[in-house]
Design a protein around this motif. Structure first.
Motif, short mmCIF file in Angstrom:
data_model
loop_
_atom_site.label_atom_id
_atom_site.label_comp_id
_atom_site.label_asym_id
_atom_site.label_seq_id
_atom_site.Cartn_x
_atom_site.Cartn_y
_atom_site.Cartn_z
N GLY A 9 0.84 -1.16 -0.03
CA GLY A 9 -0.07 0.11 -0.16
C GLY A 9 0.92 1.36 -0.05
N GLY A 10 0.06 2.46 -0.23
CA GLY A 10 0.95 3.56 -0.15
C GLY A 10 -0.03 4.79 -0.82
N LEU A 11 0.68 5.82 -1.04
CA LEU A 11 -0.11 7.12 -1.46
C LEU A 11 0.32 7.08 -3.05
N VAL A 12 -0.75 7.44 -3.80
CA VAL A 12 -0.51 7.35 -5.19
C VAL A 12 -1.49 8.43 -5.74
N GLN A 13 -0.88 8.86 -6.97
CA GLN A 13 -1.90 10.06 -7.62
C GLN A 13 -3.21 9.28 -8.18
N SER A 17 -0.89 3.58 -10.42
CA SER A 17 -1.15 2.05 -10.18
C SER A 17 -0.36 1.50 -8.70
N LEU A 18 -0.93 0.59 -8.17
CA LEU A 18 -0.23 -0.12 -7.06
C LEU A 18 -0.36 -1.71 -6.94
N ARG A 19 0.56 -2.42 -6.58
CA ARG A 19 0.26 -3.77 -6.57
C ARG A 19 0.47 -4.31 -5.08
N LEU A 20 -0.77 -4.77 -4.68
CA LEU A 20 -0.83 -5.17 -3.31
C LEU A 20 -0.28 -7.01 -3.24
N SER A 21 0.43 -7.17 -2.18
CA SER A 21 0.58 -8.60 -2.01
C SER A 21 0.20 -9.25 -0.74
N CYS A 22 -0.11 -10.47 -0.47
CA CYS A 22 -0.32 -11.07 0.71
C CYS A 22 0.21 -12.29 0.83
N LEU A 79 -1.05 -14.26 -2.41
CA LEU A 79 -2.23 -13.27 -3.30
C LEU A 79 -1.54 -12.02 -3.77
N TYR A 80 -2.25 -11.60 -4.73
CA TYR A 80 -2.12 -10.27 -5.50
C TYR A 80 -3.10 -9.57 -5.82
N LEU A 81 -2.98 -8.15 -5.78
CA LEU A 81 -3.78 -7.39 -6.38
C LEU A 81 -3.26 -6.29 -6.93
N GLN A 82 -3.25 -6.48 -8.58
CA GLN A 82 -2.87 -5.32 -9.38
C GLN A 82 -3.96 -4.15 -9.48
N MET A 83 -3.68 -2.96 -9.01
CA MET A 83 -4.55 -1.94 -9.06
C MET A 83 -4.19 -0.74 -10.06
N ASP A 84 -5.08 -0.72 -11.09
CA ASP A 84 -4.65 0.45 -12.17
C ASP A 84 -5.76 1.54 -12.30
N THR A 112 -3.50 -3.09 4.60
CA THR A 112 -2.47 -2.01 4.20
C THR A 112 -3.31 -0.76 3.66
N GLN A 113 -2.74 0.48 3.87
CA GLN A 113 -3.69 1.55 3.39
C GLN A 113 -3.01 1.85 2.23
N VAL A 114 -4.28 2.07 1.53
CA VAL A 114 -4.14 2.87 0.20
C VAL A 114 -4.63 3.85 -0.24
N SER A 115 -3.99 5.20 -0.33
CA SER A 115 -4.34 6.29 -0.36
C SER A 115 -4.26 6.97 -1.75
N VAL A 116 -5.16 7.54 -2.52
CA VAL A 116 -5.28 8.15 -3.67
C VAL A 116 -5.61 9.52 -3.76
N SER A 117 -4.59 10.43 -4.09
CA SER A 117 -4.89 11.68 -3.62
C SER A 117 -3.78 12.54 -4.47
N THR A 118 -4.50 13.90 -4.87
CA THR A 118 -3.36 14.60 -5.50
C THR A 118 -2.41 15.45 -4.67
#
Length: 118
Positions: A9-13, A17-22, A79-84, A112-118
């Motif tokens: 997880g993380g901060l993205v605009q 994209s982000l790829r989560l793993s488990c 386990l994965y989650l590709q987020m585009d 895991t924290q995912v933050s989508v922001s400018t």
């Protein structure tokens, strides 16, 4: 002891994209359907994706269909989650699980924290 640990997880605009793993342990990963859930601030736990043990069947919530891809590696217990094409409304804590925890079945990780922001 069942353990599920999410990462990535993380901060993205917006549009990024982000790829989560488990990482799974403590159970026979390869025979379980696996799931991703998320919980946005002030909202309930939301099912977003699932995959069967052979990776030939998957399903997605309409809110992420066409943008997110679930996958797994049974040999690595991963386990994965590709987020585009991420949107601000995708901001949430993301959890992997070995059951429909929204219905009271299975276990989930700490998230895991995912933050989508400018």
């Amino acid at each position: 002891e069942v353990q599920l640990v999410e990462s990535g997880g993380g901060l993205v605009q917006p549009g990024g994209s982000l790829r989560l793993s488990c990482k799974a342990s403590g159970f026979q990963f390869e025979i379980y359907w696996m799931y991703w859930f998320r919980q946005a601030p002030g909202k309930g736990l939301e099912w977003i994706a699932e995959i069967n043990r052979g990776s030939d069947k998957s399903a997605y919530d309409d809110s992420v269909k066409g943008r997110f891809t679930i996958s797994r590696d049974n040999a690595k217990y991963m386990l994965y989650l590709q987020m585009d094409a991420l949107k601000t409304e995708d901001t949430a804590v993301y959890y992997c699980a070995n059951g429909r925890v929204d219905q009271g079945y299975g276990f989930r990780g700490p998230g895991t924290q995912v933050s989508v922001s400018t």
